[in-house]
Write an enzyme that holds these catalytic residues in place. Structure first.
Site, PDB file in Angstrom:
ATOM      1  N   THR A 162       0.725  -1.188   0.068  1.00 19.51           N
ATOM      2  CA  THR A 162      -0.005  -0.073  -0.051  1.00 19.51           C
ATOM      3  C   THR A 162       0.905   1.169  -0.042  1.00 19.51           C
ATOM      4  O   THR A 162       2.276   1.294   0.320  1.00 19.51           O
ATOM      5  CB  THR A 162      -0.950  -0.258   1.260  1.00 19.51           C
ATOM      6  N   GLU A 305      -5.857  -4.635  -0.838  1.00 21.48           N
ATOM      7  CA  GLU A 305      -5.914  -5.672   0.164  1.00 21.48           C
ATOM      8  C   GLU A 305      -7.056  -6.705  -0.532  1.00 21.48           C
ATOM      9  O   GLU A 305      -7.348  -7.697  -0.045  1.00 21.48           O
ATOM     10  CB  GLU A 305      -6.587  -5.131   1.601  1.00 21.48           C
ATOM     11  N   LYS A 412      -7.485  11.513  -2.037  1.00 20.93           N
ATOM     12  CA  LYS A 412      -7.214  10.674  -3.278  1.00 20.93           C
ATOM     13  C   LYS A 412      -7.167  11.669  -4.376  1.00 20.93           C
ATOM     14  O   LYS A 412      -8.205  12.086  -5.041  1.00 20.93           O
ATOM     15  CB  LYS A 412      -8.293   9.272  -3.432  1.00 20.93           C
ATOM     16  N   TRP A 417      -3.207   8.106  -3.338  1.00 22.06           N
ATOM     17  CA  TRP A 417      -3.611   8.601  -1.938  1.00 22.06           C
ATOM     18  C   TRP A 417      -2.727   9.782  -1.420  1.00 22.06           C
ATOM     19  O   TRP A 417      -1.291   9.750  -1.740  1.00 22.06           O
ATOM     20  CB  TRP A 417      -3.457   7.388  -0.834  1.00 22.06           C
TER      21      TRP A 417
END
Length: 509
Positions: A162, A305, A412, A417
């Site tokens: 991530t 995820e 975002k 992000w």
């Protein structure tokens, strides 16, 4: 019924059933390479053999730092075929973050585009780095892999981290089984519907969550694949779509906004679907895609995820004849893909009704949903098999998800992000800043951009304040507003909802 579900089976299927289908690569809008699945299969086997000769063993991590090109696509299958784990690294991260990720994953070696070698310079002494020339030399000298390592469907095939907006980047590992089932979901008629009839253009970066899993889906179904190469620009994307008669592509709304502007310069009529993801598209963008481009627009939602696909927004049949109703469905995140389960939970963990009004945190589970982070448990994110997404959402009676907020005030921008908390800390590192709050404000192109609000202890030039922030340049707020005080909630916390309302009134999209 006991046969293992192995991702690499799709490679053999492509060679057997679709040997003449093509893979093309462009660079700066010009075709530079074209070959068939037969050629692709042969090179992948040679590369897998080379990995074994280099000492790569089952379970080892092999990193890639690469743009969307045919070599990267070969690594997508060659690394798992050699029994190793494909670790795609986000090339947009800072070198320090890249170094942290490579060390955390304990990668055995790195394949890096020559232009990206400076990003791995700090860690080159720890592990071999193979550039483009070294890559071709490996394939030219290696014997094709003949004895494949024995693999179980629960063995890892890929790894992605991530973006680390709420702390250090976290690794998400994918098994052969999870990616195998995820690939089937990508080909469902009510999903992305990838099939042999398609020519797929990979605009979504291949370092980002398996490029939505579309490269695997294209190989499984025998779709032609087109890769735009480094630094694709909307004008080049439009020309590629016209030249290759592309039928499917996906992208973040930011790229789609610019693509619409190129509509008059290319024929995009071959597209049967333009899928938007990364952040919710505005109504004007969906209208422009469908009316100005004449292309059906769709939206998908997911997370790293979730491998990453979770939902797909295809309108109800009753809405197909009504453009306004169709756009309303497309702007929602869509229905859950088969194989997954979801819940909306309130702060006490109780289920929230799916009435399109009640809000709750979205929890999700299923065969391609992570249950932990790689080498890092993070129990607050996973509980009893459920992934706590951190997204606040509603689900309507027809089963359409709509994300209405984000739990940790993440921003975002252009599908990437930005951490409001990290920006606030950076602002308050300046001695002149007493308090800081960062919120998202609407933006026509980037969908969201950060706006900073600060309380000062002493005068400071806002341009100098921004210039001194130790954050990636694209994180920098578009504006800094100096205020006398920040609104507070009843418990003394900064009231970001009030700030958003004021900002939206002040800065219409």
């Amino acid at each position: 019924m006991n046969s293992p579900l192995l991702l690499t089976d799709f490679l053999d299927r492509a060679r057997e059933l679709f040997p003449g289908k093509e893979i093309a690569q462009y660079t700066d809008g010009a075709l530079v390479h074209r070959y068939t699945y037969r050629d692709y299969h042969d090179r992948v086997l040679r590369l897998a053999g080379a990995l074994r000769e280099l000492g790569v063993r089952p379970g080892d991590r092999v990193a890639t730092l690469a743009w969307n090109h045919y070599r990267h696509l070969e690594l997508y299958f060659a690394v798992p075929l050699a029994g190793a784990v494909l670790h795609t690294v986000n090339l947009r991260l800072e070198p320090g973050e890249i170094g942290y990720i490579l060390d955390h994953a304990d990668d055995r070696l790195i394949f890096a585009d020559t232009s990206l070698l400076p990003s791995v310079e700090p860690v080159r002494r720890h592990r071999p780095v193979i550039d483009e020339a070294g890559y071709e030399a490996l394939i030219a000298s290696a014997e094709p892999l003949t004895e494949r390592p024995s693999r179980h469907e629960d063995d890892l095939a890929a790894l992605c981290y991530t973006s680390g907006t709420t702390g250090p980047p976290k690794g998400v590992a994918y098994s052969h089984r999870s990616l195998y089932l995820h690939t089937f979901a990508a080909c469902l008629a009510d999903g992305h519907a990838i099939s042999e009839r398609d020519t797929v253009l990979h605009v979504v970066p291949m370092f980002h969550a398996n490029a939505w899993g579309i490269p695997f889906a294209a190989a499984m179904t025998g779709a032609n694949q087109v890769l735009p190469g480094p630094h694709p620009v909307p004008a080049g994307i439009a020309r590629i779509i016209e030249a290759e008669r592309v039928t499917y592509t996906g992208m973040v709304p930011t790229v789609a906004v610019d693509l619409v502007r190129e509509a008059a310069k290319a024929d995009l009529s071959s597209l049967r679907a333009l899928v938007l993801g990364g952040s919710p598209p505005g109504e004007d963008l969906v209208r422009d895609i469908e009316e100005r481009l004449g292309v059906p627009a769709f939206q998908g939602w997911g997370m790293t995820e979730i491998s990453p696909m979770g939902t797909f927004s295809r309108p109800l049949p009753s809405a197909e004849g009504d453009p306004a109703a169709r756009r309303r469905y497309i702007r929602k995140q869509g229905r859950l893909l088969p194989g997954l389960r979801w819940r909306l939970a309130d702060d006490e963990g109780r289920d929230v009704p799916h009435d399109g009004v009640a809000r709750g945190e979205l929890l999700i589970k299923g065969p391609w949903v992570a249950t932990r982070y790689y080498r890092d448990e993070h129990p607050g994110c996973f509980h009893d098999g459920w992934l706590h997404t951190g997204d606040i959402a509603t689900i309507d009676p027809d089963g359409y998800l709509e994300i209405v907020d984000r739990a940790k005030d993440l921003i975002k921008s252009g599908g990437e992000w930005i951490s409001s908390v990290a920006l606030e800390h950076a602002l308050m590192a300046n001695p002149a800043v007493a308090e800081a709050a960062v919120i998202a404000v609407p933006h026509e192109r980037w969908q969201e951009r950060p706006l900073a609000l600060v309380v000062l202890d002493k005068p400071v030039d806002t341009a100098e304040l921004l210039a001194g922030l130790d954050v990636p340049r694209w994180w920098l707020p578009d504006d800094v507003v100096v205020v006398d005080q920040l609104p507070r909630t009843s418990v003394g916390k900064i009231d970001k909802r009030a700030l958003r309302e004021r900002a939206y009134e002040r800065r219409p999209a």
